[in-house]
Design an enzyme around this catalytic site. Sequence first.
Site, PDB file in Angstrom:
ATOM      1  N   LYS A 206       0.860  -1.195   0.000  1.00 22.22           N
ATOM      2  CA  LYS A 206       0.000   0.000   0.000  1.00 22.22           C
ATOM      3  C   LYS A 206       0.889   1.234   0.000  1.00 22.22           C
ATOM      4  O   LYS A 206       1.673   1.429   0.930  1.00 22.22           O
ATOM      5  CB  LYS A 206      -0.906  -0.006   1.239  1.00 22.22           C
TER       6      LYS A 206
ATOM      7  N   ASP B 106      -2.991  10.110   3.580  1.00 14.73           N
ATOM      8  CA  ASP B 106      -4.370   9.658   3.740  1.00 14.73           C
ATOM      9  C   ASP B 106      -5.155  10.676   4.565  1.00 14.73           C
ATOM     10  O   ASP B 106      -5.104  10.675   5.792  1.00 14.73           O
ATOM     11  CB  ASP B 106      -4.388   8.281   4.430  1.00 14.73           C
TER      12      ASP B 106
ATOM     13  N   LYS C  35     -10.729  12.560   7.872  1.00 15.11           N
ATOM     14  CA  LYS C  35     -10.264  12.246   9.227  1.00 15.11           C
ATOM     15  C   LYS C  35     -10.273  13.504  10.087  1.00 15.11           C
ATOM     16  O   LYS C  35     -10.155  14.614   9.567  1.00 15.11           O
ATOM     17  CB  LYS C  35      -8.818  11.725   9.175  1.00 15.11           C
TER      18      LYS C  35
ATOM     19  N   ASP D 164       1.434   6.412   5.567  1.00 13.07           N
ATOM     20  CA  ASP D 164       0.487   5.436   5.029  1.00 13.07           C
ATOM     21  C   ASP D 164       1.024   4.730   3.776  1.00 13.07           C
ATOM     22  O   ASP D 164       0.337   3.888   3.202  1.00 13.07           O
ATOM     23  CB  ASP D 164      -0.851   6.127   4.748  1.00 13.07           C
TER      24      ASP D 164
ATOM     25  N   ASP E  76     -12.458   6.588   3.601  1.00 10.52           N
ATOM     26  CA  ASP E  76     -11.239   6.427   4.395  1.00 10.52           C
ATOM     27  C   ASP E  76     -10.765   4.968   4.404  1.00 10.52           C
ATOM     28  O   ASP E  76      -9.666   4.672   4.860  1.00 10.52           O
ATOM     29  CB  ASP E  76     -11.497   6.926   5.825  1.00 10.52           C
TER      30      ASP E  76
ATOM     31  N   GLU F 190      -9.488   3.293   2.123  1.00  9.47           N
ATOM     32  CA  GLU F 190      -8.929   3.373   0.770  1.00  9.47           C
ATOM     33  C   GLU F 190      -7.816   2.366   0.522  1.00  9.47           C
ATOM     34  O   GLU F 190      -7.570   1.977  -0.622  1.00  9.47           O
ATOM     35  CB  GLU F 190      -8.416   4.793   0.502  1.00  9.47           C
TER      36      GLU F 190
ATOM     37  N   ARG G 204      -7.550  -0.797   1.246  1.00  5.46           N
ATOM     38  CA  ARG G 204      -8.019  -2.077   0.700  1.00  5.46           C
ATOM     39  C   ARG G 204      -8.412  -1.930  -0.763  1.00  5.46           C
ATOM     40  O   ARG G 204      -8.371  -2.893  -1.521  1.00  5.46           O
ATOM     41  CB  ARG G 204      -9.166  -2.614   1.569  1.00  5.46           C
TER      42      ARG G 204
HETATM   43  N1  BES Z   1      -4.414   4.468   6.898  1.00  7.21           N
HETATM   44  C1  BES Z   1      -5.536   4.147   7.698  1.00  7.21           C
HETATM   45  C2  BES Z   1      -5.211   3.169   8.831  1.00  7.21           C
HETATM   46  C3  BES Z   1      -4.233   3.640   9.883  1.00  7.21           C
HETATM   47  C4  BES Z   1      -4.690   4.055  11.115  1.00  7.21           C
HETATM   48  C5  BES Z   1      -2.879   3.585   9.680  1.00  7.21           C
HETATM   49  C6  BES Z   1      -3.804   4.442  12.100  1.00  7.21           C
HETATM   50  C7  BES Z   1      -2.004   3.973  10.653  1.00  7.21           C
HETATM   51  C8  BES Z   1      -2.459   4.384  11.872  1.00  7.21           C
HETATM   52  C9  BES Z   1      -6.625   3.508   6.846  1.00  7.21           C
HETATM   53  O1  BES Z   1      -6.669   3.935   5.536  1.00  7.21           O
HETATM   54  C10 BES Z   1      -7.924   3.862   7.471  1.00  7.21           C
HETATM   55  O2  BES Z   1      -8.255   5.021   7.478  1.00  7.21           O
HETATM   56  N2  BES Z   1      -8.656   2.878   7.969  1.00  7.21           N
HETATM   57  C11 BES Z   1      -9.906   3.098   8.592  1.00  7.21           C
HETATM   58  C12 BES Z   1     -10.885   2.092   8.062  1.00  7.21           C
HETATM   59  C13 BES Z   1     -12.321   2.370   8.428  1.00  7.21           C
HETATM   60  C14 BES Z   1     -12.799   3.623   7.754  1.00  7.21           C
HETATM   61  C15 BES Z   1     -13.170   1.183   8.027  1.00  7.21           C
HETATM   62  C16 BES Z   1      -9.721   2.929  10.100  1.00  7.21           C
HETATM   63  O3  BES Z   1      -8.942   2.060  10.511  1.00  7.21           O
HETATM   64  O4  BES Z   1     -10.304   3.700  10.833  1.00  7.21           O
HETATM   65 ZN    ZN Z   2      -4.904   4.642   4.751  1.00  2.75          ZN
HETATM   66 MN    MN Z   3      -7.850   5.701   5.329  1.00  2.00          MN
END
Ligand code: BES
Ligand code: ZN
Ligand code: MN
Length: 502
Positions: free
Chosen positions: A272, A277, A284, A295, A354, A356, A358
């Site tokens: 990834k 992000d 966010k 990210d 968010d 993204e 996956r």
């Molecule tokens: N890049 C984030 C995940 C992340 C969180 C990485 C904290 C490093 C530290 C990912 O893209 C994300 O935003 N995931 C969301 C998914 C949700 C919207 C289903 C999450 O984990 O909140």
């Molecule tokens: Zn992310």
């Molecule tokens: Mn995200």
Amino acid sequence: MKTALSINPSEFETDCLAVLVLDHSEKDSSRNGRSDAKPVVTVETSDAAVRDAAASVLAGSEVTAKMFETTLVHAPAKLKAKRLLLVGGGKAKTFSSADLRRVAGTAARTLKSKGIRSFAFAAPSDLMPAELAVRSIVEGLYIGDFDSDTYKSDRKDTSLQGVTVLSAGDPAKLAAAMDEGRILGESQNFTRDLVNEPSNRMTPTILAERARKMAEEVGLKCEIMGPDKIKELKMGAFWGVAQGSEEPPALIVLRYEPADAPAGSVLGLVGKGVTFDTGGISIKPADGMEKMKYDMAGGATMLGAMRAIALLKPKRKVIGIVCATENMPSGTAQKPGDIQIAMSGKSIEIINTDAEGRLVLADGLHYARTLGCTELIDAATLTGAVVVALGQINAGIFANDDALYERFSKAVKSAGEKMWRLPLDEDYREIIRSNIADIVNSGGRYGGAINAAMFLKEFVADTPWIHLDIAGTAWMDDGKPWLAKGPTGVALRSIVEFARGV
Ligand code: BES
Ligand code: ZN
Ligand code: MN
């Protein structure tokens, strides 16, 4: 940093000689919460003069040999070294090569913080094969030497200049072990340098350029594809994320294809590469959003792993794929409710922009299969949920194949990394069901790391696959005695060990 090999610790002229000390006491040192067993501390070298030089300080109570304890002795008697550094490694009984790596890193960080930029490290004599000791020490030195480069105008270079590892053994084998350690350590630091850069200095285009330059240096084939090619390949999930940004996305493909590789087996490494992000339209909160520059750590890990593989030359084909893009809110950004068609043909209802990572991986994994990959590993800072589940200690592992998992976990062990398997039962499948498309991209908060992995599983079909969620382990908020705070380069060594068939 330059590294060299030599012998005879007591005869070696250096600013500082670092040695391991261990506690050989049998009893557990804590009973009823009180410590009543005296440690039995020994200096782990066969050089009697070094042991003698440490005798007087060991006679006191100052040195307990507990993990990462450091004691500096000035003008040690009858040694050519100006100083002697004793580094604790804990209990002798459980001491491992992973501990030795950290001990060497601790020596590096302790001495560089004192302005001692060259020193010697005496390898322990009979705790493990000499080659394993030398390789672990060298890896630890490189990993410990890394400090995030900053943009402070008065920053000074404190990096180590040269370290000599002192060990008995077959010189050719030791030199090979030292090379291996250096390649792994430098590759991990290459990854950490990429991850450390803020998003305005590490756009998808810049990441792709760095990949191209590295590929040229180590002799990998490199192909970089932009928006037109991504659309032509019908990567609707990847493009759905990329469409919201002014910065063009990049699909980076690196190929390692040695002539002596067996046909019919290709390892695919998919990362990834979200260089920032924001969350997109499902934006966010501002608090802590600056951290989302890391990210792209999964992508950077795969680039570093490909670098190490190119230099270590295992006999198997490996393809590295990084899907690099920003995730931005804008007039062209995808919106919740949008439907995207992935390269595989699956339709995805975007519930949360968010989620993204996956999406970009869905197309990266499918693309890897179309290129002929027969085994897949992906690495991604994929979910906040994995940080809640496993903290900043263990990365999350998911696997759709137990045999592959067993092989991979051997590599993790030999690399001295920490990962913990989480489930992927079919029962979780209904959480990502959509009313109007094949799947949704977010299954909500409960079991968030598993839901994300279940989503990815849709795109690997029957190809044996490992997914590593490194959201909690790719960046350390606090430093350790052996590791600077900031980017860690986690998973790289495990992946390279796996590619080498460990
Ligand atoms: N890049 C984030 C995940 C992340 C969180 C990485 C904290 C490093 C530290 C990912 O893209 C994300 O935003 N995931 C969301 C998914 C949700 C919207 C289903 C999450 O984990 O909140
Ligand atoms: Zn992310
Ligand atoms: Mn995200």
